[in-house]
Scaffold this motif. Structure first.
Motif, PDB file in Angstrom:
ATOM      1  N   LEU A 284       2.500   1.688  -3.443  1.00  0.00           N
ATOM      2  CA  LEU A 284       1.550   2.203  -4.437  1.00  0.00           C
ATOM      3  C   LEU A 284       1.251   3.676  -4.205  1.00  0.00           C
ATOM      4  O   LEU A 284       1.141   4.458  -5.157  1.00  0.00           O
ATOM      5  CB  LEU A 284       0.254   1.384  -4.417  1.00  0.00           C
ATOM      6  CG  LEU A 284       0.282   0.088  -5.201  1.00  0.00           C
ATOM      7  CD1 LEU A 284      -0.943  -0.756  -4.889  1.00  0.00           C
ATOM      8  CD2 LEU A 284       0.374   0.361  -6.686  1.00  0.00           C
ATOM      9  N   LEU A 285       1.106   4.048  -2.953  1.00  0.00           N
ATOM     10  CA  LEU A 285       0.847   5.452  -2.629  1.00  0.00           C
ATOM     11  C   LEU A 285       2.013   6.326  -3.102  1.00  0.00           C
ATOM     12  O   LEU A 285       1.800   7.360  -3.754  1.00  0.00           O
ATOM     13  CB  LEU A 285       0.630   5.584  -1.119  1.00  0.00           C
ATOM     14  CG  LEU A 285       0.052   6.868  -0.583  1.00  0.00           C
ATOM     15  CD1 LEU A 285      -1.288   7.200  -1.211  1.00  0.00           C
ATOM     16  CD2 LEU A 285      -0.102   6.759   0.930  1.00  0.00           C
TER      17      LEU A 285
ATOM     18  N   VAL B 100      -6.244  -4.659  -6.964  1.00  0.00           N
ATOM     19  CA  VAL B 100      -4.823  -4.317  -7.091  1.00  0.00           C
ATOM     20  C   VAL B 100      -4.141  -5.298  -8.052  1.00  0.00           C
ATOM     21  O   VAL B 100      -3.364  -4.883  -8.924  1.00  0.00           O
ATOM     22  CB  VAL B 100      -4.128  -4.295  -5.716  1.00  0.00           C
ATOM     23  CG1 VAL B 100      -2.617  -4.186  -5.853  1.00  0.00           C
ATOM     24  CG2 VAL B 100      -4.670  -3.157  -4.860  1.00  0.00           C
TER      25      VAL B 100
ATOM     26  N   GLY C 204       0.818  -1.210   0.000  1.00  0.00           N
ATOM     27  CA  GLY C 204       0.000   0.000   0.000  1.00  0.00           C
ATOM     28  C   GLY C 204       0.851   1.259   0.000  1.00  0.00           C
ATOM     29  O   GLY C 204       0.597   2.195  -0.760  1.00  0.00           O
TER      30      GLY C 204
ATOM     31  N   GLU D  78      -3.270   4.567  -8.514  1.00  0.00           N
ATOM     32  CA  GLU D  78      -2.313   4.014  -7.560  1.00  0.00           C
ATOM     33  C   GLU D  78      -2.480   4.631  -6.173  1.00  0.00           C
ATOM     34  O   GLU D  78      -2.362   3.936  -5.168  1.00  0.00           O
ATOM     35  CB  GLU D  78      -0.879   4.199  -8.063  1.00  0.00           C
ATOM     36  CG  GLU D  78      -0.544   3.242  -9.184  1.00  0.00           C
ATOM     37  CD  GLU D  78       0.882   3.360  -9.669  1.00  0.00           C
ATOM     38  OE1 GLU D  78       1.478   4.454  -9.557  1.00  0.00           O
ATOM     39  OE2 GLU D  78       1.397   2.351 -10.172  1.00  0.00           O
TER      40      GLU D  78
ATOM     41  N   GLY E 158      -3.390   2.292  -3.144  1.00  0.00           N
ATOM     42  CA  GLY E 158      -2.486   2.285  -1.990  1.00  0.00           C
ATOM     43  C   GLY E 158      -3.207   2.654  -0.712  1.00  0.00           C
ATOM     44  O   GLY E 158      -3.040   2.011   0.327  1.00  0.00           O
ATOM     45  N   THR E 159      -4.041   3.684  -0.797  1.00  0.00           N
ATOM     46  CA  THR E 159      -4.822   4.099   0.374  1.00  0.00           C
ATOM     47  C   THR E 159      -5.774   2.990   0.804  1.00  0.00           C
ATOM     48  O   THR E 159      -5.921   2.718   2.003  1.00  0.00           O
ATOM     49  CB  THR E 159      -5.601   5.391   0.053  1.00  0.00           C
ATOM     50  OG1 THR E 159      -4.659   6.406  -0.327  1.00  0.00           O
ATOM     51  CG2 THR E 159      -6.412   5.864   1.238  1.00  0.00           C
TER      52      THR E 159
END
Length: 150
Positions: A30-31, A89, A27, A68, A72-73
């Motif tokens: 991705l963030l 994802v 995560g 993303e 991520g969030t």
């Protein structure tokens, strides 16, 4: 008690800690990647957009960055929804794979990937991201448990 419940009851905290850390790490990655799409790596991500995509390259970079950030969030915050988030994802990683293939085929340098070897190694890691998403969110285990119960 269903098979899923009995398996869930038997999972130890030690066994779930690696998955939790894996989900949180993915995560956060991705963030960060999403933020970099919109800021300091925006131009570099242009190399990931295949020429055949019928949209403006910068628009694709911005939209994928937003995706993303949202994914991520979701991985960081939506523990109760981790299984469906894991599938989304994983699907996202599959959806962006053509960009990585395009970068390899067209020999486009970006992100320090300036050789066929480095671009090829990156391609090999994309399926591992799919597996990571499915493992860290229990999506794969949930799917298998559902198939066994049927």
């Amino acid at each position: 008690m269903t098979i899923q419940e009995s398996r869930g009851a038997k999972s130890s905290p030690r066994r779930s800690l690696p998955r939790l850390l894996g989900r949180l790490t993915l995560g956060a990655a991705l963030l960060l990647a999403g933020i970099s799409h919109l800021t300091f790596n925006r131009e570099a991500f242009h190399a990931q957009v295949p020429a055949w995509v019928p949209l403006d390259t910068d628009l694709v970079v911005v939209l994928s960055g937003i995706a993303e950030i949202l994914l991520g969030t979701a991985l960081l915050a939506l523990h109760r929804w981790r299984v469906p988030v894991g599938w989304v994802v994983a699907a996202f990683f599959v959806a962006i794979f053509p960009g990585n293939i395009s970068q390899f085929v067209t020999a486009t340098d970006s992100f320090g990937l300036n050789s066929d070897l480095s671009r090829g190694i990156r391609l090999a890691f994309q399926p591992l991201l799919v597996l990571w998403a499915l493992w860290a969110t229990d999506a794969w285990r949930s799917w298998r448990a559902g198939r066994s119960a049927a």
